[in-house]
Design a protein around this motif. Structure first.
Motif, PDB file in Angstrom:
ATOM      1  N   ILE A  61      56.891  18.629  11.107  1.00 32.42           N
ATOM      2  CA  ILE A  61      57.982  18.062  11.884  1.00 32.42           C
ATOM      3  C   ILE A  61      58.719  17.037  11.029  1.00 32.42           C
ATOM      4  O   ILE A  61      58.102  16.175  10.396  1.00 32.42           O
ATOM      5  N   ASN A  62      60.031  17.127  11.010  1.00 31.40           N
ATOM      6  CA  ASN A  62      60.846  16.189  10.247  1.00 31.40           C
ATOM      7  C   ASN A  62      61.146  14.972  11.123  1.00 31.40           C
ATOM      8  O   ASN A  62      61.914  15.066  12.079  1.00 31.40           O
ATOM      9  N   LEU A  63      60.511  13.848  10.825  1.00 27.05           N
ATOM     10  CA  LEU A  63      60.671  12.648  11.635  1.00 27.05           C
ATOM     11  C   LEU A  63      61.901  11.853  11.216  1.00 27.05           C
ATOM     12  O   LEU A  63      62.091  11.550  10.035  1.00 27.05           O
ATOM     13  N   LEU A  64      62.712  11.530  12.208  1.00 26.12           N
ATOM     14  CA  LEU A  64      63.899  10.703  11.993  1.00 26.12           C
ATOM     15  C   LEU A  64      63.684   9.407  12.760  1.00 26.12           C
ATOM     16  O   LEU A  64      63.855   9.348  13.975  1.00 26.12           O
ATOM     17  N   ARG A  65      63.279   8.367  12.055  1.00 25.36           N
ATOM     18  CA  ARG A  65      62.906   7.116  12.711  1.00 25.36           C
ATOM     19  C   ARG A  65      64.113   6.200  12.901  1.00 25.36           C
ATOM     20  O   ARG A  65      64.907   6.012  11.983  1.00 25.36           O
ATOM     21  N   VAL A  66      64.226   5.652  14.099  1.00 29.90           N
ATOM     22  CA  VAL A  66      65.293   4.704  14.414  1.00 29.90           C
ATOM     23  C   VAL A  66      64.672   3.433  14.987  1.00 29.90           C
ATOM     24  O   VAL A  66      63.612   3.467  15.598  1.00 29.90           O
ATOM     25  N   THR A  67      65.352   2.311  14.744  1.00 32.06           N
ATOM     26  CA  THR A  67      64.894   1.053  15.336  1.00 32.06           C
ATOM     27  C   THR A  67      65.260   1.006  16.806  1.00 32.06           C
ATOM     28  O   THR A  67      64.472   0.588  17.655  1.00 32.06           O
ATOM     29  N   GLU A  68      66.485   1.441  17.121  1.00 31.69           N
ATOM     30  CA  GLU A  68      66.968   1.532  18.496  1.00 31.69           C
ATOM     31  C   GLU A  68      67.652   2.877  18.667  1.00 31.69           C
ATOM     32  O   GLU A  68      68.277   3.400  17.741  1.00 31.69           O
ATOM     33  N   VAL A  69      67.543   3.422  19.870  1.00 30.71           N
ATOM     34  CA  VAL A  69      68.217   4.696  20.141  1.00 30.71           C
ATOM     35  C   VAL A  69      69.623   4.376  20.642  1.00 30.71           C
ATOM     36  O   VAL A  69      69.869   4.219  21.835  1.00 30.71           O
ATOM     37  N   ASN A  70      70.555   4.233  19.701  1.00 35.76           N
ATOM     38  CA  ASN A  70      71.946   3.946  20.044  1.00 35.76           C
ATOM     39  C   ASN A  70      72.859   4.682  19.064  1.00 35.76           C
ATOM     40  O   ASN A  70      72.387   5.380  18.154  1.00 35.76           O
ATOM     41  N   GLU A  71      74.163   4.546  19.249  1.00 35.65           N
ATOM     42  CA  GLU A  71      75.101   5.332  18.449  1.00 35.65           C
ATOM     43  C   GLU A  71      74.984   5.041  16.957  1.00 35.65           C
ATOM     44  O   GLU A  71      74.998   5.968  16.135  1.00 35.65           O
ATOM     45  N   ALA A  72      74.863   3.788  16.592  1.00 32.68           N
ATOM     46  CA  ALA A  72      74.806   3.439  15.172  1.00 32.68           C
ATOM     47  C   ALA A  72      73.590   4.053  14.492  1.00 32.68           C
ATOM     48  O   ALA A  72      73.702   4.663  13.416  1.00 32.68           O
ATOM     49  N   HIS A  73      72.431   3.894  15.104  1.00 37.61           N
ATOM     50  CA  HIS A  73      71.205   4.400  14.484  1.00 37.61           C
ATOM     51  C   HIS A  73      71.147   5.926  14.509  1.00 37.61           C
ATOM     52  O   HIS A  73      70.713   6.563  13.541  1.00 37.61           O
ATOM     53  N   LEU A  74      71.584   6.542  15.606  1.00 40.15           N
ATOM     54  CA  LEU A  74      71.586   7.999  15.668  1.00 40.15           C
ATOM     55  C   LEU A  74      72.568   8.583  14.653  1.00 40.15           C
ATOM     56  O   LEU A  74      72.269   9.586  13.990  1.00 40.15           O
ATOM     57  N   SER A  75      73.725   7.972  14.513  1.00 39.87           N
ATOM     58  CA  SER A  75      74.709   8.446  13.539  1.00 39.87           C
ATOM     59  C   SER A  75      74.140   8.397  12.129  1.00 39.87           C
ATOM     60  O   SER A  75      74.373   9.306  11.313  1.00 39.87           O
ATOM     61  N   ASP A  76      73.375   7.354  11.843  1.00 40.58           N
ATOM     62  CA  ASP A  76      72.808   7.191  10.511  1.00 40.58           C
ATOM     63  C   ASP A  76      71.766   8.265  10.201  1.00 40.58           C
ATOM     64  O   ASP A  76      71.832   8.919   9.157  1.00 40.58           O
TER      65      ASP A  76
END
Length: 240
Positions: free
Chosen positions: A53-68
């Motif tokens: 599984i390719n893990l995409l870690r974010v600090t917060e689930v919001n537009e900025a982090h998801l876009s990154d």
């Protein structure tokens, strides 16, 4: 193609795969699509042990982090958002209008409603050809079936989610007749989100694995012409 063909699924994105239903969906997808790339968005401190599984870690689930984390995303054939909340440190569902709190209401909408259209915005060029974009909703989000009242923030945030799905379905269908947007009520499920309230339930309570099986049956069994639908776990269309 009348509905999404499993053999065409090469890339999958799932949000919220550390929760009860999300984790069950991820296990099943990993088993049924061993050759597909499965991208999984999780928060930084979450743990996931499934191989491949390719893990995409974010600090917060919001537009900025998801876009990154999704800036180099492939073209997805299946997108699943399982993120949602019923109770957090701001409190749980309101029993009466006297219990309303502005910040708690806003938090319901941030998590239960806004992530879905923002995700579609970010991925709008990554959804080409046949695809399904599905999000977990809730029966209590149905205005037509609301006879008990209460749970103001949770109900309203799920109702708003359903409207976002309907809007997305209308827009994408103009240029892609093989796009399918779905709000799915997974049924009452034995998860941390609902365990505090399940003792009051008189109907069937599903295990996460049962819920995952039902969700995928709906996803791969619903024709593209039904895009923008609000579906029950058993395949019934729920009143808005």
């Amino acid at each position: 193609m009348e509905h999404l063909d499993k053999t065409t699924v090469k890339n999958i994105l799932i949000l919220g795969a550390t929760g009860g239903i999300g984790a069950a969906l991820l296990r099943r997808l990993s088993s049924e699509f061993p050759h597909a790339q499965i991208d999984c968005v999780i928060r930084g401190g979450s743990h996931l042990s499934l191989p491949g599984i390719n893990l995409l870690r974010v600090t917060e689930v919001n537009e900025a982090h998801l876009s990154d984390v999704l800036k180099d995303a492939p073209n997805y054939q299946l997108i699943l958002n399982t993120i949602g909340y019923l109770e957090n440190d701001l409190g749980g569902p309101e029993k009466s209008v006297r219990d309303l709190d502005e910040e708690r209401l806003l938090s319901y909408f941030r998590i239960n409603s806004l992530i879905t259209p923002i995700l579609a915005k970010i991925l709008r060029t990554k959804m080409q050809g046949p695809f399904v974009f599905a999000t977990l909703s809730a029966m209590v989000g149905s205005i037509g079936e609301n006879e008990l009242g209460g749970w103001y923030g949770y109900r309203a945030s799920k109702t708003a989610l359903n409207m976002f799905i309907k809007n997305l379905a209308v827009e994408f269908a103009r240029t892609n007749k093989q796009s399918l947007f779905l709000s799915i009520h997974p049924g009452t499920t034995q998860t941390k989100l609902s365990e505090k309230y399940n003792s009051r339930v008189t109907h069937k309570i599903h295990s996460p694995d049962e819920a995952a099986e039902n969700i995928l049956r709906i996803i791969f069994g619903t024709p593209f012409v039904k895009t923008g639908s609000f579906m029950n776990w058993d395949g019934r269309t729920i009143a808005w």
